[in-house]
Scaffold this active site. Structure first.
Site, PDB file in Angstrom:
ATOM      1  N   ASN A 156       0.799  -1.220   0.000  1.00 57.61           N
ATOM      2  CA  ASN A 156       0.000   0.000   0.000  1.00 57.61           C
ATOM      3  C   ASN A 156       0.838   1.279   0.000  1.00 57.61           C
ATOM      4  O   ASN A 156       0.390   2.319  -0.464  1.00 57.61           O
ATOM      5  CB  ASN A 156      -0.954   0.006   1.192  1.00 57.61           C
ATOM      6  CG  ASN A 156      -0.308  -0.459   2.464  1.00 57.61           C
ATOM      7  OD1 ASN A 156       0.133  -1.605   2.556  1.00 57.61           O
ATOM      8  ND2 ASN A 156      -0.198   0.410   3.436  1.00 57.61           N
ATOM      9  N   ALA A 205     -13.646  -3.240  -0.556  1.00 52.23           N
ATOM     10  CA  ALA A 205     -14.446  -2.534  -1.571  1.00 52.23           C
ATOM     11  C   ALA A 205     -14.006  -1.083  -1.744  1.00 52.23           C
ATOM     12  O   ALA A 205     -14.022  -0.557  -2.852  1.00 52.23           O
ATOM     13  CB  ALA A 205     -15.929  -2.583  -1.196  1.00 52.23           C
ATOM     14  N   CYS A 332      -1.132   5.187   7.094  1.00 51.77           N
ATOM     15  CA  CYS A 332      -1.252   4.579   8.410  1.00 51.77           C
ATOM     16  C   CYS A 332      -0.223   5.146   9.377  1.00 51.77           C
ATOM     17  O   CYS A 332      -0.448   5.176  10.572  1.00 51.77           O
ATOM     18  CB  CYS A 332      -1.077   3.071   8.308  1.00 51.77           C
ATOM     19  SG  CYS A 332      -2.062   2.380   6.987  1.00 51.77           S
TER      20      CYS A 332
HETATM   21  N1  PMP Z   1      -4.333  -4.381   3.318  1.00 52.65           N
HETATM   22  C1  PMP Z   1      -3.841  -3.403   2.557  1.00 52.65           C
HETATM   23  C2  PMP Z   1      -2.661  -3.681   1.679  1.00 52.65           C
HETATM   24  C3  PMP Z   1      -4.407  -2.136   2.593  1.00 52.65           C
HETATM   25  O1  PMP Z   1      -3.905  -1.164   1.839  1.00 52.65           O
HETATM   26  C4  PMP Z   1      -5.521  -1.910   3.439  1.00 52.65           C
HETATM   27  C5  PMP Z   1      -6.162  -0.531   3.537  1.00 52.65           C
HETATM   28  N2  PMP Z   1      -5.251   0.481   3.944  1.00 52.65           N
HETATM   29  C6  PMP Z   1      -6.023  -2.967   4.203  1.00 52.65           C
HETATM   30  C7  PMP Z   1      -5.394  -4.188   4.112  1.00 52.65           C
HETATM   31  C8  PMP Z   1      -7.187  -2.801   5.122  1.00 52.65           C
HETATM   32  O2  PMP Z   1      -8.380  -2.666   4.393  1.00 52.65           O
HETATM   33  P1  PMP Z   1      -9.706  -2.118   5.050  1.00 52.65           P
HETATM   34  O3  PMP Z   1      -9.580  -0.633   5.079  1.00 52.65           O
HETATM   35  O4  PMP Z   1     -10.790  -2.592   4.135  1.00 52.65           O
HETATM   36  O5  PMP Z   1      -9.835  -2.707   6.411  1.00 52.65           O
END
Ligand code: PMP
Length: 397
Positions: A156, A205, A332
């Protein structure tokens, strides 16, 4: 062409809901409000039929053999938790060793840390300077006690894409389950759980122009069948794996978002890649001393994570983000001043980590927005460099 400010360029954090998705959802907030578990009457059947249609759409996007392999959840965080804790709980007798990587999303890393407190042994594989997991290190890490490999498809922060085919093949050869976090790739680049030998996969989603708070876990049913211990009990929804009344409008929107993504992925990724490359090339041409973090070759089309030498990271981000919504490395870890753990794993110096900016391009970014971004970033970086004592002294030498 004029641009409307602020420009949204943080599509790895989240994406706006596509109007076609919202359109599909609205009836399920209005007249089609039934509980999908109430199959004994028309309202319930209508909702339940809509859920099954969405299940087929999600399954199709990732090429699952059977729509029943899709379990709806609240998002990729929950899906990753269910996959990892679910395997750990179910197969503890078989083994207590799990292999993952140092650059996974926190929903995987924090789950891994939690399992360490429950007696599991975790191996956190390093990545090379390009942000790619070393396949040989993976081979060596797998032992007879290993029950699960959890490696993400694309990261991410830096957008780097792992060699999932090879990892899946190795997991299959060694009879170890393979969980893959698809949050950043489903709907962006082709994903095929069968060809990639993925056994469990988390999808979200809101990363593919659907609503927030909904996602799915792909759970392989055949060759091999993956059994999981559920983490939420009560009512036995979703094949007993995830109890709770289903969020029908959100799931309908998720399904529609998958359908649109599948239809438009090829064209869209080409267009986004062209814009990203314009942004990258122009910034390098105008500024010099620009470092791309992570592999350029194995990378999501919409991700550009770059560091600028000789600027003060916080000031840079503050100035840019008044007009352009970007993220410092990872959304994050934006709240802390610690360099991100992904940058550390790549071996990026602390100074360059602090100036890392993640540009996340998406469906509605225009050429005019890219041009504006180039001008703005070049101006801010140029100004900050002139004010930097290090830069001034280097130039005078
Ligand atoms: N895994 C990855 C690689 C992500 O980028 C994210 C979202 N930042 C998540 C998991 C978590 O997803 P969600 O926001 O749907 O909980």
């Amino acid at each position: 062409m004029s641009v409307k400010l602020p420009i949204y360029m943080d599509h790895q954090a989240t994406t706006p809901v596509d109007p076609r998705v919202l359109e599909a959802m609205l009836p399920y907030y209005r007249e089609k409000f039934g509980n999908a578990a109430s199959r004994n009457h028309a309202f319930g059947r209508e909702a339940s039929d809509a859920i099954e249609a969405a299940r087929r759409q999600v399954a199709h996007l990732v090429n699952a053999e059977d729509p029943e392999e899709i379990v709806f959840t609240s998002g990729a965080t929950e899906s990753n938790n269910l996959a990892i804790k679910g395997v750990a709980g179910m197969f503890r007798e078989r083994g207590t060793h799990i292999v993952t990587s140092q650059i996974e999303h926190k929903s995987v890393l924090d789950t891994a840390k939690y399992l360490e407190t429950r007696g599991f042994r975790l191996a956190y594989l390093p990545v090379d300077r390009e942000g790619i997991v070393d396949i040989e290190a993976l081979r060596e890490a797998i032992s007879r006690n290993t029950i699960l490999i959890s490696i993400m498809h694309a990261n991410n922060e830096i957008g780097t894409i792992q060699p999932i085919d090879e990892i899946g093949k190795m997991a299959r050869e060694r009879s170890v389950f393979f969980h893959c976090d698809l949050a950043q790739t489903a709907g962006k680049i082709p994903v095929d759980v069968r060809a990639m030998a993925i056994d469990l996969a988390g999808i979200s989603a809101h990363k593919l122009y659907g609503p927030k708070g909904v996602g799915a876990l792909y759970v392989r049913k055949r060759n091999p069948r993956v059994r999981l211990s559920p983490q939420i009990h009560g009512g036995g929804h979703e094949g007993g794996l995830r109890s709770g009344t289903l969020n029908v409008p959100a799931i309908v929107g998720f399904g529609r978002a998958c359908e649109i993504a599948e239809e438009e992925m090829q064209e869209e990724s080409k267009r986004i890649l062209r814009l990203r490359e314009k942004l990258r090339n122009e910034l390098i041409r105008r500024l010099g001393d620009v470092h791309v973090n992570g592999s350029l070759k194995h990378r999501l089309p919409g991700n550009l994570n770059i560091s600028f030498s000789n600027v003060e990271g916080e000031t840079l981000l503050t100035e840019i983000s008044e007009e352009i919504a970007v993220s410092s490395g990872s959304a994050c870890s934006s709240a802390t001043l610690e360099p991100s753990y992904v940058m550390k794993a790549l071996g990026v110096s602390e100074a360059l980590s602090h100036t890392a900016i993640r540009f996340g391009l998406g469906r509605w970014n225009t050429e005019a927005e890219i041009d504006y971004t180039i001008e703005r970033v070049a101006a801010v970086v140029g100004k900050l460099r002139l004010a930097s004592p290090i830069y001034a002294s280097e130039r005078s030498q």
